[in-house]
Design a protein around this motif. Structure first.
Motif, PDB file in Angstrom:
ATOM      1  N   HIS A 160       0.340 -32.249 -18.726  1.00 52.39           N
ATOM      2  CA  HIS A 160       0.078 -32.510 -20.109  1.00 52.39           C
ATOM      3  C   HIS A 160       1.481 -33.386 -20.177  1.00 52.39           C
ATOM      4  CE1 HIS A 160      -3.159 -30.298 -21.642  1.00 52.39           C
ATOM      5  NE2 HIS A 160      -2.918 -29.351 -20.310  1.00 52.39           N
ATOM      6  N   SER A 176      -5.216 -33.608 -18.054  1.00 50.43           N
ATOM      7  CA  SER A 176      -4.894 -32.731 -19.126  1.00 50.43           C
ATOM      8  C   SER A 176      -5.638 -31.474 -18.120  1.00 50.43           C
ATOM      9  CB  SER A 176      -6.747 -32.766 -20.415  1.00 50.43           C
ATOM     10  OG  SER A 176      -7.201 -31.136 -20.875  1.00 50.43           O
ATOM     11  N   ASP A 190       2.943 -31.448 -23.420  1.00 51.11           N
ATOM     12  CA  ASP A 190       2.836 -32.414 -24.416  1.00 51.11           C
ATOM     13  C   ASP A 190       3.644 -32.286 -25.634  1.00 51.11           C
ATOM     14  OD1 ASP A 190      -0.151 -32.554 -23.585  1.00 51.11           O
ATOM     15  OD2 ASP A 190      -0.332 -30.477 -24.998  1.00 51.11           O
ATOM     16  N   LYS A 226      -4.521 -36.921 -27.174  1.00 48.80           N
ATOM     17  CA  LYS A 226      -3.935 -36.013 -27.525  1.00 48.80           C
ATOM     18  C   LYS A 226      -3.356 -34.542 -28.743  1.00 48.80           C
ATOM     19  CE  LYS A 226      -1.672 -35.157 -24.125  1.00 48.80           C
ATOM     20  NZ  LYS A 226      -1.571 -34.341 -22.453  1.00 48.80           N
ATOM     21  N   CYS A 238      -4.323 -31.152 -29.250  1.00 54.96           N
ATOM     22  CA  CYS A 238      -2.891 -30.074 -29.285  1.00 54.96           C
ATOM     23  C   CYS A 238      -3.490 -29.584 -30.973  1.00 54.96           C
ATOM     24  CB  CYS A 238      -1.553 -31.482 -30.010  1.00 54.96           C
ATOM     25  SG  CYS A 238      -1.003 -31.187 -28.522  1.00 54.96           S
TER      26      CYS A 238
END
Length: 397
Positions: free
Chosen positions: A87, A92, A266, A365, A369
């Motif tokens: 990430h 992913s 992330d 992204k 999230c």
């Protein structure tokens, strides 16, 4: 309240860039899958076949499988590092992460015959173990009231019912399936009467099992799964009949910790993108990162990420040491999901209108999230868990 200090509970928490070789290797694999690859998958609603194959070939999807079954025999923390780096690189892990958290339940509660039959193929990638059948349309998070039934007869089990939000079911060879084997009204405790079955979907497809894709705002390849008198052999049972809820909870703790690590990755991705852009973007004769209105949200998101990372490491250490970790796993999932969302929001604001352009990959992204705050568990349910099971307040549901 019972607070566990990992250093006092026989668990060791590593600091810094642990598993450096794995981090470097995962980053090398991810370099072959830039933003253009993921954007094309979204455009075509495609499954990340090439990425999954590359991760399998490199041995990362078999990292948690013991060496005797063809894996690397690494601890849960190594799995966390793998997913975090995926990430952080802008990729992913949704296409393949279920294999890691379901693996622990199979290893801890499966029979030796089941392990020898499936684990070597899972380790090499020949067998995909990516489907986790728990949630149902009518019961949602009320797992103890699920309606999918498995009735035992002389030949095994006959399954009828429906699951939803079963990601990758149409691309998986095996499914870990939670069913009710004893009706709810016949058990003494609500947690009894549930069992876990390992369903070979290659044999089941067209013989009582069908799937239907669900289109979502992110490319998670999720499905509804229908069971119509599906027969599975008796040896599909994992562990003891009627004790499946305990096994699923064990797997869910691993799931919380591993998916928290994705959120940590992330956070790193958004922090890097935000800082780079804030330093290079000049408006009114100065870098926008010089303005506290831009700088402070990025800095706060970074602080939240560091706190979430520490608890995620502690949760993994407790899990691997065989210690109770429900509190730590859930709080790690909550904090990491919130930290990733705040980092995503800061990145969106920093980039302004450019953040909405798909070619920048930020909006992709950002959407991922947002989903982390409701899946695989809602942050509200985590708060309920903390309020009731950690703080001892009255049960709200």
């Amino acid at each position: 309240m019972n607070h566990i200090d990992p250093t006092l509970a026989g668990a060791s928490v590593e600091l810094g860039d642990d598993f450096a070789d794995i981090r470097e290797g995962v980053r090398a694999v991810c370099k072959g899958f830039p933003g253009t690859y993921w954007r094309e998958l979204e455009r075509t609603d495609g499954y990340a076949e090439e990425f999954v194959r590359a991760m399998s070939d490199a041995g990362y999807l078999g990292a948690l499988i013991p060496e005797e079954y063809g894996g690397a025999g690494l601890p849960l923390r190594a799995g966390c590092v793998i997913l975090e780096e995926v990430h952080a690189a802008g990729c992913s892990a949704a296409a393949c992460h279920a294999q890691m958290y379901m693996m622990k339940a199979l290893l801890r509660h499966g029979t030796e015959e089941q392990k020898r039959k499936y684990l070597p193929g899972i380790a090499t990638g020949e067998i995909r173990f990516q489907a986790f059948g728990v949630t149902e349309p009518t019961t949602g998070s009320e797992t103890l009231k699920l309606r999918t039934r498995a009735v035992r007869d002389n030949e095994g089990y006959v399954i009828n019912g429906q699951k939803i939000w079963t990601s990758r079911a149409h691309k998986s060879d095996l499914m870990m399936l939670l069913v009710r084997t004893t009706p709810l009204e016949e058990v003494k405790k609500r947690t009894e009467g549930l069992s876990v079955l390992l369903v070979d979907m290659r044999e089941a497809a067209g013989n009582g099992l069908t799937t239907r894709r669900i289109e979502t705002m992110v490319n998670h390849q999720t499905n509804e799964v229908f069971f119509d008198n599906l027969r599975v052999p008796a040896d599909a049972l994992i562990g003891e009949e009627g004790q499946g809820f305990r096994y699923i909870l064990d797997g869910m703790n691993a799931e919380r910790i591993l998916t928290a690590s994705e959120s940590i990755g992330d956070c790193r991705y958004f922090a890097r993108r935000s800082v780079d852009y804030a330093k290079e973007r000049v408006v009114f004769g100065r870098p926008i990162g010089q303005n506290q209105g831009v700088q402070f949200p990025i800095a706060r998101a970074y602080a939240e990420y560091r706190a979430a990372e520490m608890l995620t490491r502690a949760a993994a250490a407790l899990y691997e040491a065989g210690k109770p970790c429900g509190e730590e796993a859930n709080v790690a999932k909550l904090l990491s999901a919130e930290a990733a969302w705040d980092a995503a929001e800061a990145c969106m604001q920093t980039h302004g209108g450019f953040a909405a352009a798909t070619e920048f990959d930020i909006e992709r992204k950002w959407r991922d999230c947002r989903l982390q705050r409701i899946a695989p568990i809602s942050t509200n349910l985590i708060l309920a868990f903390i309020g009731q099971n950690v703080l001892g307040m009255p049960k709200s549901y």
